[in-house]
Design an enzyme around this catalytic site. Sequence first.
Site, short mmCIF file in Angstrom:
data_model
loop_
_atom_site.label_atom_id
_atom_site.label_comp_id
_atom_site.label_asym_id
_atom_site.label_seq_id
_atom_site.Cartn_x
_atom_site.Cartn_y
_atom_site.Cartn_z
N MET A 27 0.85 -1.20 0.00
CA MET A 27 0.00 0.00 0.00
C MET A 27 0.88 1.25 0.00
O MET A 27 0.45 2.33 0.41
CB MET A 27 -0.93 -0.01 1.22
CG MET A 27 -1.90 -1.19 1.18
SD MET A 27 -3.40 -0.94 2.14
CE MET A 27 -2.73 -0.76 3.77
N GLY A 28 2.14 1.09 -0.45
CA GLY A 28 3.04 2.24 -0.49
C GLY A 28 3.65 2.54 0.86
O GLY A 28 3.62 1.69 1.76
N GLY A 33 11.01 -3.32 5.41
CA GLY A 33 10.24 -4.58 5.39
C GLY A 33 9.80 -4.90 3.96
O GLY A 33 9.95 -6.03 3.48
N HIS A 34 9.27 -3.87 3.26
CA HIS A 34 8.88 -4.07 1.86
C HIS A 34 10.11 -4.42 1.02
O HIS A 34 10.05 -5.27 0.13
CB HIS A 34 8.27 -2.79 1.28
CG HIS A 34 6.98 -2.37 1.93
ND1 HIS A 34 6.86 -1.22 2.65
CD2 HIS A 34 5.76 -2.97 1.95
CE1 HIS A 34 5.61 -1.09 3.09
NE2 HIS A 34 4.93 -2.15 2.69
N GLN A 58 -10.07 -2.26 2.93
CA GLN A 58 -9.59 -2.92 4.14
C GLN A 58 -9.50 -1.98 5.34
O GLN A 58 -8.96 -2.36 6.37
CB GLN A 58 -8.25 -3.61 3.87
CG GLN A 58 -7.07 -2.71 3.60
CD GLN A 58 -5.86 -3.50 3.12
OE1 GLN A 58 -5.80 -3.96 2.00
NE2 GLN A 58 -4.87 -3.65 4.00
N LYS A 146 5.21 -10.35 9.46
CA LYS A 146 4.71 -9.36 10.43
C LYS A 146 3.18 -9.41 10.49
O LYS A 146 2.58 -9.31 11.54
CB LYS A 146 5.19 -7.97 10.02
CG LYS A 146 4.30 -6.84 10.41
CD LYS A 146 4.91 -5.95 11.41
CE LYS A 146 4.01 -4.88 11.95
NZ LYS A 146 2.78 -4.61 11.25
N VAL A 173 11.06 -7.55 9.46
CA VAL A 173 12.27 -6.73 9.60
C VAL A 173 12.02 -5.80 10.79
O VAL A 173 10.94 -5.22 10.93
CB VAL A 173 12.55 -5.92 8.31
CG1 VAL A 173 13.79 -5.05 8.48
CG2 VAL A 173 12.71 -6.86 7.12
N SER A 183 4.49 0.76 7.97
CA SER A 183 4.25 2.12 7.44
C SER A 183 3.66 3.00 8.53
O SER A 183 3.89 4.21 8.56
CB SER A 183 3.30 2.06 6.25
OG SER A 183 3.85 1.22 5.26
N ARG A 184 2.89 2.40 9.44
CA ARG A 184 2.24 3.19 10.50
C ARG A 184 3.25 3.75 11.51
O ARG A 184 2.91 4.65 12.27
CB ARG A 184 1.17 2.37 11.20
CG ARG A 184 -0.06 2.16 10.32
CD ARG A 184 -1.25 1.59 11.06
NE ARG A 184 -2.46 1.68 10.28
CZ ARG A 184 -2.97 0.68 9.55
NH1 ARG A 184 -2.39 -0.49 9.53
NH2 ARG A 184 -4.08 0.86 8.85
O1 PAF Z 1 -0.06 -5.87 3.84
C1 PAF Z 1 -0.44 -4.92 3.12
O2 PAF Z 1 0.26 -3.94 2.90
C2 PAF Z 1 -1.84 -4.98 2.52
O3 PAF Z 1 -2.74 -5.60 3.38
C3 PAF Z 1 -1.87 -5.65 1.13
C4 PAF Z 1 -1.47 -7.11 1.22
C5 PAF Z 1 -0.92 -4.92 0.19
C6 PAF Z 1 -3.27 -5.59 0.54
O4 PAF Z 1 -3.71 -4.28 0.39
#
Ligand code: PAF
Length: 279
Positions: A27-28, A33-34, A58, A146, A173, A183-184
């Site tokens: 989600m950017g 971690g990403h 979500q 995570k 991570v 991200s939060r």
């Molecule tokens: O883990 C996330 O960032 C989101 O839940 C995902 C898997 C990208 C779906 O929007």
Amino acid sequence: MLIARTIQECVSFRYKINKRVGLVPTMGALHKGHIALIKQSLKICDITIVSIFLNPKQFGASEDLDSYPIDDLRDLKILNKLNIDCVFMPLKSEIYESDHSIDIVENKLSKLLEGDSRPNFFSGVITIVSKLFNICNPSDVFFGEKDAQQLIIIKKLIKDLNYNLICHAIPTVRSENGLALSSRNEYFNESQKEIASNIYKSLCLIKAKIDGGEYNVNVLKKIFSKSIDNIPELQIDYFSIADIHTLEEVSKTISSTVLISTAILLDGVRLIDNIEYVI
Ligand code: PAF
């Protein structure tokens, strides 16, 4: 790096490729971690697609959709440097057209733990993840440990809906102080991050107690509550010791592998973390 802004652009890119394609859904607000997920895709796949889509489905009505950190330019710079092949950044209006009326629902695992506090969350996640699987048609997908319950439910989605792909689970991570990257965390200053690191420290305390022979879940739950209650800024939403497959709470003593997970509020921000205890 192709920046695909429409479904058609992404589909055209994908269908020219007859190789192993890795998809990393995000989600950017990309962090290390990403990057760990992306690096694993780059390592084992020929082509890597990263999707960036802040999925409104979500988020609950009282959640942080409107304040969720977004920085597309920064994310694109990171992805460009990593040398990925394609970033898929669709518009909300194309992903959810005005007549969108089909969502995917998981009926068991998604009702527990996170699902108890966030009733539509997992339906939102697996609906977007299925759409991304259909659009990007990956051979491999990458998700972080995570979000352990999300990972378990996505694996079930892949199995129950017969997606022909391999799901890779990538370890969480953490910052040096143990705080799981998220991200939060961008909502926090340094001292809040230090406070938040007590979540993982408390999970590690539980692990140490089990290592030391304490298998009684009620005793372990009390130890966890006491450890968190010592820090006035932290409030427990839930703490769970559950079977790793069914996510059902262990009722008395731990006798097989468990997911030890928690959701904690720090100044209104909900943080989750977990450890798996293998027996
Ligand atoms: O883990 C996330 O960032 C989101 O839940 C995902 C898997 C990208 C779906 O929007």
